[in-house]
Design an enzyme around this catalytic site. Structure first.
Site, PDB file in Angstrom:
ATOM      1  N   ASP A 198       0.869  -1.173   0.000  1.00  0.00           N
ATOM      2  CA  ASP A 198       0.000   0.000   0.000  1.00  0.00           C
ATOM      3  C   ASP A 198       0.906   1.223   0.000  1.00  0.00           C
ATOM      4  O   ASP A 198       1.514   1.554   1.021  1.00  0.00           O
ATOM      5  CB  ASP A 198      -0.899  -0.041   1.238  1.00  0.00           C
ATOM      6  N   GLN A 201       0.588   6.569   0.964  1.00  0.00           N
ATOM      7  CA  GLN A 201       1.328   7.646   1.616  1.00  0.00           C
ATOM      8  C   GLN A 201       2.745   7.787   1.073  1.00  0.00           C
ATOM      9  O   GLN A 201       3.359   8.849   1.199  1.00  0.00           O
ATOM     10  CB  GLN A 201       1.381   7.407   3.131  1.00  0.00           C
TER      11      GLN A 201
END
Length: 404
Positions: A198, A201
């Protein structure tokens, strides 16, 4: 870098909120957009609006070319081997759900195990819980220490020949912790597991090289990296994508359809059913161009400078309690003020034109680990300044006095 010149490229920053100049410290939730991204979006709707891939008229051809140019730009941004390994999605959340619904349902069975971490956003928890409920696999969690760092010795203990997938974030949205993803990937591969990163960010703060990382999947969202909302990309290794069933059925993802059966399209189109978010995908290229022009290394260095400056000033704030003090962090500060609820602080800061995020940051299990309901989160981007941080800290001190 000339920060004042950079700021001029972001029209939203030049306004007043509640009678004060806007100070935008909610970048971990979404970044602001430079004029070039806004112009790319409006240019598409003003001059090129047409559906892609299936038309032979001029507008359709121009739209298709611009759309596929963004795919090439994303492939270069991630250093994927092939442009076909890039799938457009609505964002990181859909990318993770796509892997869970396709790779997960086909290759992860009863008795298998999936490993995530205690630092995950809900979007990297719930899809795996759903999969576990459906097929009987088990979800394991890498714990964190009091600094908000993954306990890698515990990760080693979780890994086994039952592990089929490891799915972790590169950077924690709630704490800013930068995880040792290369080590995580290498250890997972030794037991035959695949790895999804993921990178929501990480995309605006760190260089993403999927070949160097050797991750099997990686997802990110355009809106975190100065691009439009509602768009993201999923990288997957070709052999995995070709082995996975379609995510959704409809137009574009097929070669031939009859009532007796359907032949699916090649990757990446097999996973892109229906009319996509064309204008926003096209504008994503402008966002990546903006990042590439500044240089991710330059962006990261400046944001780290802001982080250190903020930590220095906040250390003198009465009752300041940092949450997440990892040695390796992105430009995110989560904190509490002793005796003051985060929501109250957020409202007072907003009255002074300062936008911060309050709450659990879609990371409730992590908040439970620290035995808190949530935090105040200030997150910095390349267009923020030390002057803004100083104003923020002064406003914070004034707010605290109101509760004494």
């Amino acid at each position: 870098m000339n920060i004042e010149e950079i700021r001029k490229e972001f029209p939203i920053l030049h306004q007043q909120v509640n009678g004060k100049p806007l100070v935008y410290f909610d970048n971990a939730a979404t970044s602001q957009k430079p004029q070039s991204v806004i112009d790319a979006l409006t240019h598409y709707y003003n001059t090129d609006n047409a559906n892609i891939h299936r038309g032979i008229h001029t507008l359709a051809e121009r739209s298709t070319t611009a759309f596929e140019n963004t795919r090439k730009a994303v492939a270069k941004f991630l250093n994927s081997r092939e442009v076909e390994e890039i799938i457009f999605t609505k964002g990181t959340t859909e990318g993770i759900n796509l892997v869970a619904a396709t790779f997960g349902r086909k290759f992860i069975k009863d008795g298998d195990e999936i490993i995530i971490s205690a630092l995950e956003h809900h979007s990297n928890i719930v899809p795996w819980q759903i999969l576990c409920e459906e097929n009987g696999c088990t979800l394991k969690v890498i714990p964190v220490n009091d600094k908000g760092e993954l306990l890698m010795d515990e990760y080693d203990k979780l890994l086994s020949d039952k592990t089929k997938l490891v799915s972790v974030n590169y950077i924690s949205n709630a704490l800013g912790t930068i995880n040792p993803v290369k080590e995580i990937i290498d250890k997972a591969h030794k037991v035959g597991a695949k790895v999804l990163i993921d990178a929501a960010q990480a995309a605006p703060h760190a260089t993403l090289d999927v070949q160097a990382l050797d991750c099997d999947f990686l997802a990110f969202s355009a809106h975190k990296v100065y691009g439009p909302t509602g768009v993201g990309a999923l990288y997957g290794k070709r052999d995995l994508l070709e082995a996975m069933p379609p995510y959704q059925g409809g137009g574009e993802m097929i070669k031939d359809v009859s009532f007796s059966g359907t032949t699916y399209n090649d990757i990446p189109y097999k996973f892109e059913a229906g009319t996509p978010n064309i204008g926003e995908v096209i504008a994503l290229k402008a966002a990546l161009d903006f990042v590439n022009e500044l240089g991710l290394e330059n962006i990261a260095a400046y944001e780290h400078e802001l982080l250190e400056y903020a930590n220095e000033l906040l250390a003198d704030v009465d009752g300041f309690i940092p949450v997440g003090t990892a040695d390796n962090k992105a430009s995110v500060i989560s904190f509490l003020i002793e005796g003051v609820h985060p929501f109250d602080l957020g409202q007072i800061l907003d009255a002074k034109g300062i936008a911060v995020r309050t709450g659990h940051h879609c990371a409730q299990p992590l908040m439970e680990r620290f035995q808190i309901e949530g935090t105040v989160r200030a997150s910095f981007s390349v267009y923020n300044t030390k002057e803004e941080i100083k104003y923020f800290v002064e406003a914070l001190k004034a707010a605290i006095k109101m509760f004494k």
